[in-house]
Design a protein around this motif. Structure first.
Motif, PDB file in Angstrom:
ATOM      1  N   VAL A 106       0.840  -1.191   0.000  1.00 49.16           N
ATOM      2  CA  VAL A 106       0.000   0.000   0.000  1.00 49.16           C
ATOM      3  C   VAL A 106       0.878   1.245   0.000  1.00 49.16           C
ATOM      4  CG1 VAL A 106      -1.982  -1.068   1.153  1.00 49.16           C
ATOM      5  CG2 VAL A 106      -0.160  -0.026   2.531  1.00 49.16           C
ATOM      6  N   TYR A 107       0.257   2.363  -0.400  1.00 51.23           N
ATOM      7  CA  TYR A 107       0.889   3.672  -0.219  1.00 51.23           C
ATOM      8  C   TYR A 107      -0.125   4.587   0.437  1.00 51.23           C
ATOM      9  CZ  TYR A 107      -1.617   5.422  -4.399  1.00 51.23           C
ATOM     10  OH  TYR A 107      -2.587   5.804  -5.300  1.00 51.23           O
ATOM     11  N   ALA A 108       0.359   5.697   0.986  1.00 50.18           N
ATOM     12  CA  ALA A 108      -0.545   6.577   1.728  1.00 50.18           C
ATOM     13  C   ALA A 108      -0.012   7.993   1.775  1.00 50.18           C
ATOM     14  CB  ALA A 108      -0.747   6.054   3.148  1.00 50.18           C
ATOM     15  N   ALA A 109      -0.941   8.924   1.989  1.00 50.87           N
ATOM     16  CA  ALA A 109      -0.614  10.325   2.252  1.00 50.87           C
ATOM     17  C   ALA A 109      -1.132  10.659   3.640  1.00 50.87           C
ATOM     18  CB  ALA A 109      -1.278  11.233   1.210  1.00 50.87           C
ATOM     19  N   THR A 110      -0.285  11.285   4.452  1.00 45.07           N
ATOM     20  CA  THR A 110      -0.686  11.615   5.810  1.00 45.07           C
ATOM     21  C   THR A 110      -0.310  13.053   6.117  1.00 45.07           C
ATOM     22  OG1 THR A 110      -0.663  10.824   8.096  1.00 45.07           O
ATOM     23  CG2 THR A 110       1.461  10.914   6.967  1.00 45.07           C
ATOM     24  N   MET A 111      -0.639  13.509   7.329  1.00 50.98           N
ATOM     25  CA  MET A 111      -0.245  14.829   7.825  1.00 50.98           C
ATOM     26  C   MET A 111       0.451  14.597   9.159  1.00 50.98           C
ATOM     27  SD  MET A 111      -3.648  17.020   6.799  1.00 50.98           S
ATOM     28  CE  MET A 111      -2.904  18.617   7.131  1.00 50.98           C
ATOM     29  N   PRO A 112       1.775  14.714   9.204  1.00 48.41           N
ATOM     30  CA  PRO A 112       2.535  14.316  10.395  1.00 48.41           C
ATOM     31  C   PRO A 112       2.097  14.993  11.686  1.00 48.41           C
ATOM     32  CG  PRO A 112       4.000  14.631   8.537  1.00 48.41           C
ATOM     33  CD  PRO A 112       2.655  15.110   8.092  1.00 48.41           C
ATOM     34  N   GLU A 128      -9.127   5.704   4.669  1.00 51.51           N
ATOM     35  CA  GLU A 128      -9.584   6.552   3.567  1.00 51.51           C
ATOM     36  C   GLU A 128      -8.423   7.076   2.736  1.00 51.51           C
ATOM     37  OE1 GLU A 128     -12.003   9.209   1.176  1.00 51.51           O
ATOM     38  OE2 GLU A 128     -12.426   7.376   2.306  1.00 51.51           O
ATOM     39  N   PHE A 129      -7.254   7.230   3.361  1.00 52.57           N
ATOM     40  CA  PHE A 129      -6.116   7.836   2.690  1.00 52.57           C
ATOM     41  C   PHE A 129      -5.038   6.822   2.327  1.00 52.57           C
ATOM     42  CE2 PHE A 129      -7.664  11.118   5.828  1.00 52.57           C
ATOM     43  CZ  PHE A 129      -8.523  11.726   4.915  1.00 52.57           C
ATOM     44  N   VAL A 130      -5.422   5.547   2.312  1.00 54.05           N
ATOM     45  CA  VAL A 130      -4.518   4.453   1.964  1.00 54.05           C
ATOM     46  C   VAL A 130      -4.987   3.830   0.660  1.00 54.05           C
ATOM     47  CG1 VAL A 130      -3.543   2.241   2.710  1.00 54.05           C
ATOM     48  CG2 VAL A 130      -4.062   4.014   4.411  1.00 54.05           C
ATOM     49  N   ALA A 131      -4.048   3.440  -0.187  1.00 63.76           N
ATOM     50  CA  ALA A 131      -4.394   2.809  -1.472  1.00 63.76           C
ATOM     51  C   ALA A 131      -3.416   1.677  -1.760  1.00 63.76           C
ATOM     52  CB  ALA A 131      -4.360   3.829  -2.599  1.00 63.76           C
ATOM     53  N   ARG A 132      -3.876   0.701  -2.512  1.00 61.87           N
ATOM     54  CA  ARG A 132      -2.985  -0.383  -2.923  1.00 61.87           C
ATOM     55  C   ARG A 132      -1.990   0.142  -3.963  1.00 61.87           C
ATOM     56  NH1 ARG A 132      -7.926  -2.464  -2.011  1.00 61.87           N
ATOM     57  NH2 ARG A 132      -8.030  -4.269  -0.605  1.00 61.87           N
ATOM     58  N   ARG A 282      -6.560  13.942  -1.140  1.00 60.33           N
ATOM     59  CA  ARG A 282      -5.973  12.617  -0.876  1.00 60.33           C
ATOM     60  C   ARG A 282      -7.038  11.565  -0.575  1.00 60.33           C
ATOM     61  NH1 ARG A 282      -4.118  12.171   5.258  1.00 60.33           N
ATOM     62  NH2 ARG A 282      -5.393  13.804   6.201  1.00 60.33           N
ATOM     63  N   SER A 283      -8.276  11.824  -0.956  1.00 59.84           N
ATOM     64  CA  SER A 283      -9.367  10.902  -0.660  1.00 59.84           C
ATOM     65  C   SER A 283      -9.261   9.620  -1.472  1.00 59.84           C
ATOM     66  CB  SER A 283     -10.710  11.569  -0.957  1.00 59.84           C
ATOM     67  OG  SER A 283     -10.867  11.758  -2.353  1.00 59.84           O
ATOM     68  N   ARG A 284     -10.048   8.627  -1.077  1.00 58.62           N
ATOM     69  CA  ARG A 284     -10.080   7.363  -1.797  1.00 58.62           C
ATOM     70  C   ARG A 284     -10.498   7.572  -3.253  1.00 58.62           C
ATOM     71  NH1 ARG A 284     -13.871   2.061  -0.406  1.00 58.62           N
ATOM     72  NH2 ARG A 284     -13.268   0.841  -2.238  1.00 58.62           N
ATOM     73  N   THR A 285     -11.427   8.481  -3.489  1.00 64.11           N
ATOM     74  CA  THR A 285     -11.854   8.750  -4.866  1.00 64.11           C
ATOM     75  C   THR A 285     -10.669   9.165  -5.729  1.00 64.11           C
ATOM     76  OG1 THR A 285     -14.053   9.424  -4.137  1.00 64.11           O
ATOM     77  CG2 THR A 285     -13.360  10.179  -6.305  1.00 64.11           C
ATOM     78  N   LEU A 290      -6.167   7.932  -9.588  1.00 62.97           N
ATOM     79  CA  LEU A 290      -4.730   7.914  -9.859  1.00 62.97           C
ATOM     80  C   LEU A 290      -4.275   6.506 -10.211  1.00 62.97           C
ATOM     81  CD1 LEU A 290      -1.941   9.271  -9.870  1.00 62.97           C
ATOM     82  CD2 LEU A 290      -1.826   8.835  -7.398  1.00 62.97           C
ATOM     83  N   ASN A 291      -4.714   5.515  -9.445  1.00 61.13           N
ATOM     84  CA  ASN A 291      -4.309   4.141  -9.724  1.00 61.13           C
ATOM     85  C   ASN A 291      -4.789   3.673 -11.091  1.00 61.13           C
ATOM     86  OD1 ASN A 291      -2.927   3.902  -7.359  1.00 61.13           O
ATOM     87  ND2 ASN A 291      -4.289   2.406  -6.415  1.00 61.13           N
TER      88      ASN A 291
END
Length: 332
Positions: A106-112, A128-132, A282-285, A290-291
């Protein structure tokens, strides 16, 4: 669900630890230091990621220096872990995060500032902010991709151009820029790439730009006039400054300019075209879209250098050097 608490045979509570790069205070590169810290807590809607690669970006340095302190309405707490992007494998999931299985890439975008970042063996983020990771994409590329690619995609959505319309990508050899070139070409746009250095121009051409020039030495307005004699339809800006501001005169007054929040300095004199400031989605949509593009195209993330975690200071120093594409941190 809480993965942090374990008990020994004698009943003592033990909090599992992980390796991380932390800040005990904001400041320069030397404030980055390795440390064993507790694993982050996993909520019901979360995914715990065993990090293999994390992105290293200019905003990491800004954050390291304290410029984001209180910027998101959340007080900063130390030890502070940087890192907005990462890729790796699912280590654990909350009870509601049923989309993912342990062991998936998986990859993800976060806010530290909210949950802790990805300069660590493990990072936690809402599902919600994680994707394969797409099958054909190396984990190293996915680790340095999320925020840049999603910011580029959001900017193109904002511009809402039709196939064969003209787009200038300013900063086309940087992180957001080189991904924007590819996404724009996938949408059928005609792309004028304004890059940095001969290697940046070469990368932009390799990735599909219809024309590419060096913004540091070439006449951008002349090149734009030749590329689109009636004026360019739009621009996506990833680098601010006098050259950028001057170059935006090439956009039609009826055109549009997408400017990600955080790209500085903003224009001192507004250009004729409408400027829209925005944040990446960075939503799932967005990650699903993108994928789908990645799977249907030759999209790639150009990783200029990947540093082992123990050389994180070198990675941050390299942010001040000339490079094209992205920098990454090899964590796992």
């Amino acid at each position: 669900m809480d993965s942090r608490v374990e008990r020994t045979a004698g009943g003592a509570i033990v909090v599992p630890q992980m390796d991380a790069i932390v800040l005990d205070r904001f400041g320069g590169v030397d404030e980055l230091s390795p440390r064993r810290i507790p694993l982050p807590e996993i909520g019901d809607d979360d995914v715990l990621i065993r990090v293999e690669f994390a992105g290293v970006a200019s905003w990491d340095a800004v954050e390291r220096e304290g410029d984001y302190d209180d910027a998101f309405g959340v007080a900063s707490a130390f030890p502070y872990v940087l890192g907005w992007d990462a890729a790796g494998t699912v280590a654990a999931v909350g009870r509601n995060a049923t989309r993912f299985d342990v062991g998936e890439r998986v990859y993800a975008a976060t806010m530290p500032v909210r949950r802790g970042g990805f300069y660590a063996e493990y990072g936690v983020v809402e599902a919600e902010f994680v994707a394969r990771v797409p099958d054909r994409m190396p984990t190293e590329q996915a680790g340095a991709m999320a925020w840049d690619a999603l910011t580029a995609l959001s900017g193109l959505d904002l511009l809402d151009l039709r196939p064969d319309e003209t787009l200038m990508v300013f900063g086309a050899s940087g992180g957001i820029g080189h991904m924007a070139v590819q996404l724009a070409r996938h949408s059928g746009l005609r792309v004028l790439a304004v890059a940095s250095g001969d290697d940046g121009v070469a990368l932009a051409r390799q990735l599909g730009a219809d024309d590419a020039i060096d913004g540091r030495k070439d006449d951008v307005l002349a090149a734009a006039s030749e590329f689109a004699p009636g004026g360019l339809d739009a621009a996506l800006v990833t680098v601010g400054g006098e050259t950028t501001e001057r170059s935006l005169r090439a956009i039609k007054n009826s055109g549009r300019i997408a400017w990600p929040n955080g790209v500085l300095p903003v224009p001192a004199t507004p250009p004729g075209a409408t400027v829209s400031y925005y944040d990446g989605d960075r939503s799932r949509t967005s990650t699903d879209r993108l994928n789908a593009i990645i799977e249907a195209s030759s999209f790639e993330v150009h990783v200029a250098r990947a540093f082992p975690m123990e050389r994180v200071k070198d990675a941050h120093r390299a942010l001040n050097d000339h490079y094209v594409g992205k920098l990454a941190l090899k964590v796992g």
